[in-house]
Write a protein that holds these residues in place. Structure first.
Motif, PDB file in Angstrom:
ATOM      1  N   GLN A 146       0.833  -1.204   0.000  1.00 31.32           N
ATOM      2  CA  GLN A 146       0.000   0.000   0.000  1.00 31.32           C
ATOM      3  C   GLN A 146       0.870   1.258   0.000  1.00 31.32           C
ATOM      4  N   HIS A 156      -4.077   7.781  -6.629  1.00 28.44           N
ATOM      5  CA  HIS A 156      -4.782   6.525  -6.877  1.00 28.44           C
ATOM      6  C   HIS A 156      -6.175   6.528  -6.232  1.00 28.44           C
ATOM      7  N   VAL A 158      -8.916   3.840  -4.310  1.00 30.47           N
ATOM      8  CA  VAL A 158      -8.967   2.563  -3.607  1.00 30.47           C
ATOM      9  C   VAL A 158     -10.389   2.031  -3.658  1.00 30.47           C
ATOM     10  N   LEU A 165      -8.064  -5.225  -1.198  1.00 32.54           N
ATOM     11  CA  LEU A 165      -8.164  -3.866  -1.708  1.00 32.54           C
ATOM     12  C   LEU A 165      -7.693  -3.812  -3.154  1.00 32.54           C
ATOM     13  N   PHE A 167      -6.385  -1.029  -6.094  1.00 35.58           N
ATOM     14  CA  PHE A 167      -5.878   0.318  -6.330  1.00 35.58           C
ATOM     15  C   PHE A 167      -5.915   0.568  -7.828  1.00 35.58           C
TER      16      PHE A 167
END
Length: 195
Positions: A146, A156, A158, A165, A167
């Motif tokens: 991250q 970015h 999310v 997650l 991105f």
């Protein structure tokens, strides 16, 4: 452009030793890639592959080696004849301008800028092919990944995925363009290694 035509680069200053960064696909790369897995901790394997993995199966190695230097590209960092890191992109089925990116660095080589350098090479290659959007899937507990996304793509977005997650960022985001320009300029000042 064939894999042999890709520029090679080293940076003794940035990494503390001489590393070769080049496209995956040279003779012996399959065995070199297979040799990377035993040098990864169980945590690193879990974080990258989103599950327990003790060794790379032949089928999985086939997938990793499947690069055409257009829709599927990978770059490796080598110390001598040993792969210490690999980053890749695969163009998304739903859009020719979007690519999924991944990166993996051997434990002993982590936190030295190698992942960022490899992702920069992947991004440079992708942008030359008209790819402007990137995405990556990361487990929620993978804080180093991250932080890496935050560093290479400050603008970015999310989103939640089924296993963690996601991105997503664009090369056209102003902050991403500035970071890419700085990284590319820094890379162009490193000496080239002989083939």
């Amino acid at each position: 452009m064939s894999v042999q035509d890709w520029p090679r680069s080293t940076s003794a200053v940035e990494f503390g030793c001489s590393l070769d960064i080049r496209a995956l696909g040279q003779p012996g790369d399959r065995d070199r890639l297979k040799g990377l897995c035993p040098r990864l901790s169980a945590r690193s394997r879990y974080m990258r592959f989103h599950g327990a993995l003790n060794e790379l199966s032949e089928t999985f190695l086939d997938q990793l080696m499947d690069v055409d230097h257009d829709l599927r590209e990978a770059f490796v960092a080598l110390q001598g004849e040993e792969i210490v890191g690999v980053a890749r992109y695969v163009v998304a089925a739903e859009s020719p301008s979007l690519a999924e990116v991944t990166v993996l660095v051997a434990d002993a080589w982590q936190r030295q800028g190698i992942a960022r350098h490899l992702l920069s090479r992947v991004r440079e290659s992708a942008v030359q092919r008209g790819i402007t959007g990137f995405r990556a899937s990361v487990l929620p507990s993978n804080e180093p990944a991250q932080r890496l996304v935050n560093a290479v793509a400050p603008d970015h977005h999310v989103f939640r995925t089924s296993d963690g997650l996601g991105f997503r960022w664009s090369h056209s985001d102003p902050a991403s363009r500035r970071h890419f320009a700085r990284t590319t300029a820094a890379e162009s000042s490193t000496p080239a290694a002989s083939p």
